[in-house]
Structures are given as structure tokens and as C-alpha cells.
Design an enzyme around this catalytic site. Structure first.
Site, PDB file in Angstrom:
ATOM      1  N   PRO A 106       0.799  -1.230   0.000  1.00  0.00           N
ATOM      2  CG  PRO A 106      -0.040  -1.040   2.166  1.00  0.00           C
ATOM      3  CD  PRO A 106       0.600  -2.020   1.221  1.00  0.00           C
ATOM      4  CG  ASN A 107      -0.187   4.311   1.354  1.00  0.00           C
ATOM      5  OD1 ASN A 107      -1.188   4.806   0.849  1.00  0.00           O
ATOM      6  ND2 ASN A 107      -0.187   3.818   2.581  1.00  0.00           N
TER       7      ASN A 107
ATOM      8  NE  ARG B 171       4.220   6.582   1.684  1.00  0.00           N
ATOM      9  CZ  ARG B 171       4.429   5.327   2.056  1.00  0.00           C
ATOM     10  NH1 ARG B 171       4.874   4.441   1.171  1.00  0.00           N
ATOM     11  NH2 ARG B 171       4.215   4.955   3.284  1.00  0.00           N
TER      12      ARG B 171
ATOM     13  CE1 TYR C 226       9.209   4.855   2.639  1.00  0.00           C
ATOM     14  CE2 TYR C 226       7.688   6.709   2.799  1.00  0.00           C
ATOM     15  CZ  TYR C 226       8.156   5.511   3.271  1.00  0.00           C
ATOM     16  OH  TYR C 226       7.596   4.937   4.386  1.00  0.00           O
TER      17      TYR C 226
ATOM     18  CG  ASN D 159       8.269  -2.220   0.028  1.00  0.00           C
ATOM     19  OD1 ASN D 159       7.781  -2.355   1.160  1.00  0.00           O
ATOM     20  ND2 ASN D 159       8.857  -1.101  -0.355  1.00  0.00           N
TER      21      ASN D 159
ATOM     22  CB  ALA E 266       1.592   0.068   6.180  1.00  0.00           C
TER      23      ALA E 266
ATOM     24  CG  HIS F  11       5.480  -2.447   9.983  1.00  0.00           C
ATOM     25  ND1 HIS F  11       6.791  -2.865  10.014  1.00  0.00           N
ATOM     26  CD2 HIS F  11       5.437  -1.420   9.086  1.00  0.00           C
ATOM     27  CE1 HIS F  11       7.511  -2.120   9.175  1.00  0.00           C
ATOM     28  NE2 HIS F  11       6.699  -1.237   8.599  1.00  0.00           N
TER      29      HIS F  11
ATOM     30  CG  ASP G 133      -0.365 -17.323   8.019  1.00  0.00           C
ATOM     31  OD1 ASP G 133       0.744 -17.441   8.575  1.00  0.00           O
ATOM     32  OD2 ASP G 133      -1.448 -17.317   8.645  1.00  0.00           O
TER      33      ASP G 133
ATOM     34  CD  GLU H  21      10.388  -7.673   5.495  1.00  0.00           C
ATOM     35  OE1 GLU H  21      10.335  -8.811   6.018  1.00  0.00           O
ATOM     36  OE2 GLU H  21      10.326  -6.617   6.142  1.00  0.00           O
TER      37      GLU H  21
ATOM     38  CG  HIS I 183      11.221  -2.509   4.171  1.00  0.00           C
ATOM     39  ND1 HIS I 183       9.853  -2.388   4.116  1.00  0.00           N
ATOM     40  CD2 HIS I 183      11.471  -3.664   4.821  1.00  0.00           C
ATOM     41  CE1 HIS I 183       9.304  -3.427   4.724  1.00  0.00           C
ATOM     42  NE2 HIS I 183      10.264  -4.223   5.152  1.00  0.00           N
TER      43      HIS I 183
ATOM     44  CB  SER J  69      12.821   3.999   4.524  1.00  0.00           C
ATOM     45  OG  SER J  69      11.827   3.155   5.094  1.00  0.00           O
TER      46      SER J  69
ATOM     47  NE  ARG K 209      10.598   5.630   8.263  1.00  0.00           N
ATOM     48  CZ  ARG K 209       9.600   5.514   7.372  1.00  0.00           C
ATOM     49  NH1 ARG K 209       9.693   4.585   6.404  1.00  0.00           N
ATOM     50  NH2 ARG K 209       8.542   6.294   7.441  1.00  0.00           N
TER      51      ARG K 209
ATOM     52  NE  ARG L 148       7.492   4.008   9.729  1.00  0.00           N
ATOM     53  CZ  ARG L 148       6.367   4.166   9.016  1.00  0.00           C
ATOM     54  NH1 ARG L 148       5.963   3.230   8.192  1.00  0.00           N
ATOM     55  NH2 ARG L 148       5.653   5.280   9.130  1.00  0.00           N
TER      56      ARG L 148
END
Ligand code: DQA
Length: 152
Positions: free
Chosen positions: A13-14, A21, A26, A77, A80, A83, A90, A101, A103, A105, A110, A114
Site C-alpha cells: 500500500p501507498n 510521497r 522515500y 515490499n 505498512a 508490520h 501466511d 522482503e 524496504h 527506507s 525509524r 516499523r
């Protein structure tokens, strides 16, 4: 002839807002920049990429489940949902293929919320803090993992 490796790339998301953003966190790289760079590298390496972005946890879970048996690895990625989402972790575990995984940032530097990832325990590894390079490093790492698999 050997089949090309198939890697699923998922943006949570986002991430469609990248470039606009919180550029202080970012950067100015857009999601299209990331996808173009990954596609160019994958083409050169003879890897097949399938790329999706979704703001919906349910859509991500459904998509991951639908790829059971048809992908060799996942770069994600989870944004949010990293977390918060047991469901995404799953679904990824059910695929039983290597997961990296990602990210942009450095999440460890942070806010404390996070610092925990539900995905990290089922991932082969996490790459965080390098902006666009987090993705290209992850693609390199996945290509190495998959080529070791086929060499065995
Ligand atoms: C992010 C880090 C997450 O904590 C955050 O919710 C994001 C982006 C990153 O790429 O740095 O949306 O996954």
C-alpha cells in the site's frame, strides 16, 4: 531447454505514490522507475517478472495464493502490511519458494512500530535502506538463490 525463472514482484500500500510521497524518506524515484529498472535487468538475465501493486491486503493474499506452484521466488515490499499482516506472511509461507522482503527506507532506524516484521521470519532475507537499489540488490540476490537451486 531450461525454463526461465519466474519471479513475482509485489508492492504494497501507498507505494503507487512514490516520487510524491514523503520524498525526504522515500526519495524521488517513482514506482514506474523501479519497475522499469527491474524489467530491464530481468530481461538481460532471462528472468520472467510479474509485477503488481495493491493497496488491499486481501488482494495481495489472493494473488499470492493464486501463484502457488507457478512462481520460483517472490520479491515483496509489503509496505505498512509488513508490520501488521499475519495473512500476507501466511500466504507467502504457503508458496514455499524463496521470498525477499524489501524496504526503500531503513525501517530499523525509524519509529519502533516499523521494527517488527511479520514477513521477515518466512523470508530468506531482508534488504532495507537503499532506495531503488534495495530492489535491484534483491533481484540480484534472488537470481543467485535460484541459480544455486538449479545447479544442485
Ligand atoms: C516501507 C517501510 C514501511 O514501514 C512503510 O509503511 C512503507 C514503505 C519502505 O519501503 O521503506 O510504506 O516498506
Amino acid at each position: 531447454m531450461t525454463q526461465p525463472q519466474r519471479i513475482l514482484v509485489l508492492h504494497g500500500p501507498n507505494l503507487q505514490l512514490l516520487g510524491k510521497r514523503q520524498p525526504e524518506i522515500y526519495g524521488s524515484t517513482t514506482l514506474a522507475d523501479i519497475d522499469d529498472e527491474l524489467r530491464a535487468r530481468a530481461d538481460r538475465a532471462g528472468i520472467e517478472l510479474e509485477i503488481h501493486q495493491s493497496n488491499s491486503e486481501g488482494q495481495l493474499v489472493t494473488l499470492i495464493g493464486e501463484r502457488l506452484g507457478s512462481v520460483d521466488g517472490v520479491l515483496i515490499n509489503p509496505a505498512a502490511y509488513t508490520h501488521t499482516s499475519v495473512a500476507i506472511a501466511d500466504a507467502l509461507a504457503a508458496l514455499a519458494v524463496p521470498v525477499i522482503e524489501i524496504h526503500l527506507s531503513n525501517v530499523a532506524a525509524r519509529e519502533t512500530f516499523r521494527h517488527h516484521s511479520f514477513v521477515a521470519p518466512i523470508a530468506t532475507g531482508t534488504i532495507a535502506g537503499f532506495g531503488l537499489d534495495s530492489y535491484t540488490l534483491a533481484l540480484d540476490a534472488m537470481a543467485r538463490i535460484l541459480s544455486q537451486d538449479t545447479d544442485c
